[in-house]
Design a protein around this motif. Structure first.
Motif, PDB file in Angstrom:
ATOM      1  N   GLU A  98      -5.992   9.193  -4.903  1.00  0.00           N
ATOM      2  CA  GLU A  98      -5.541   7.798  -4.845  1.00  0.00           C
ATOM      3  C   GLU A  98      -4.471   7.643  -3.758  1.00  0.00           C
ATOM      4  O   GLU A  98      -4.471   6.673  -3.006  1.00  0.00           O
ATOM      5  CB  GLU A  98      -4.976   7.392  -6.210  1.00  0.00           C
ATOM      6  N   TYR A  99      -3.565   8.605  -3.689  1.00  0.00           N
ATOM      7  CA  TYR A  99      -2.526   8.613  -2.657  1.00  0.00           C
ATOM      8  C   TYR A  99      -3.177   8.547  -1.269  1.00  0.00           C
ATOM      9  O   TYR A  99      -2.799   7.723  -0.432  1.00  0.00           O
ATOM     10  CB  TYR A  99      -1.662   9.874  -2.784  1.00  0.00           C
ATOM     11  N   TYR A 114      -4.661   5.036  -0.420  1.00  0.00           N
ATOM     12  CA  TYR A 114      -3.647   4.036  -0.072  1.00  0.00           C
ATOM     13  C   TYR A 114      -3.028   4.317   1.294  1.00  0.00           C
ATOM     14  O   TYR A 114      -2.757   3.397   2.060  1.00  0.00           O
ATOM     15  CB  TYR A 114      -2.564   3.946  -1.146  1.00  0.00           C
ATOM     16  N   GLU A 115      -2.801   5.594   1.600  1.00  0.00           N
ATOM     17  CA  GLU A 115      -2.260   5.952   2.919  1.00  0.00           C
ATOM     18  C   GLU A 115      -3.226   5.541   4.027  1.00  0.00           C
ATOM     19  O   GLU A 115      -2.817   4.989   5.047  1.00  0.00           O
ATOM     20  CB  GLU A 115      -1.984   7.461   2.993  1.00  0.00           C
ATOM     21  N   LEU A 161       0.825  -1.211   0.000  1.00  0.00           N
ATOM     22  CA  LEU A 161       0.000   0.000   0.000  1.00  0.00           C
ATOM     23  C   LEU A 161       0.856   1.257   0.000  1.00  0.00           C
ATOM     24  O   LEU A 161       0.554   2.234  -0.695  1.00  0.00           O
ATOM     25  CB  LEU A 161      -0.956  -0.006   1.202  1.00  0.00           C
ATOM     26  N   LYS A 199      -5.559   3.194   3.882  1.00  0.00           N
ATOM     27  CA  LYS A 199      -5.600   1.723   3.961  1.00  0.00           C
ATOM     28  C   LYS A 199      -4.387   1.197   4.727  1.00  0.00           C
ATOM     29  O   LYS A 199      -4.518   0.269   5.534  1.00  0.00           O
ATOM     30  CB  LYS A 199      -5.637   1.113   2.558  1.00  0.00           C
ATOM     31  N   LYS A 206       2.160   1.724  -3.491  1.00  0.00           N
ATOM     32  CA  LYS A 206       1.112   2.257  -4.364  1.00  0.00           C
ATOM     33  C   LYS A 206       0.883   3.740  -4.077  1.00  0.00           C
ATOM     34  O   LYS A 206       0.675   4.531  -4.995  1.00  0.00           O
ATOM     35  CB  LYS A 206      -0.189   1.475  -4.177  1.00  0.00           C
ATOM     36  N   ALA A 207       0.920   4.112  -2.795  1.00  0.00           N
ATOM     37  CA  ALA A 207       0.739   5.512  -2.407  1.00  0.00           C
ATOM     38  C   ALA A 207       1.877   6.364  -2.963  1.00  0.00           C
ATOM     39  O   ALA A 207       1.646   7.457  -3.495  1.00  0.00           O
ATOM     40  CB  ALA A 207       0.676   5.641  -0.876  1.00  0.00           C
TER      41      ALA A 207
END
Length: 109
Positions: free
Chosen positions: A36-37, A40-41, A21, A43, A24-25
């Motif tokens: 989106e960043y 992911y942060e 994650l 999550k 991805k971030a």
């Protein structure tokens, strides 16, 4: 394939998930995809909450908030992997924070 919930993951699986994650971030941030960043942060923060024993969070205690220097949070009660309570100063509205962002008041402990 159904995804495992964080509650069903082992410590190793959680650590791998958090690393994925975070990566991805990082990529989303590089591409300038702010929403989106942020997803992911969040999550990663939630996955990290499953690495913490909720019994280590004490009701009535004050905690520092990771990522919010100078802000403090008083825990009223716990529900799952969230601590419910109030930030010190400002409006006194109840909110829930993932236990993974609560830091002890004493630095270096």
């Amino acid at each position: 394939m159904t995804e495992k919930s964080y509650a069903d993951m082992t410590e190793q699986e959680l650590r791998e998930e958090i690393a994925k994650l975070k990566e991805k971030a990082r990529k989303a941030e590089q591409l300038g995809i702010v929403n989106e960043y942020a997803v992911y942060e969040r999550k990663a923060t939630m996955a990290a909450a499953y690495l913490i024993d909720p019994d280590t969070i004490v009701k009535g205690e004050m905690y520092r908030i990771d990522g919010a220097p100078g802000e403090f949070f008083k825990v009223e009660y716990l529900k799952g992997r969230f601590a419910w309570g109030y930030r010190l100063g400002g409006e006194r509205y109840e909110e829930a924070l993932p236990i993974s962002i609560l830091l002890p008041m004493k630095v270096g402990k």
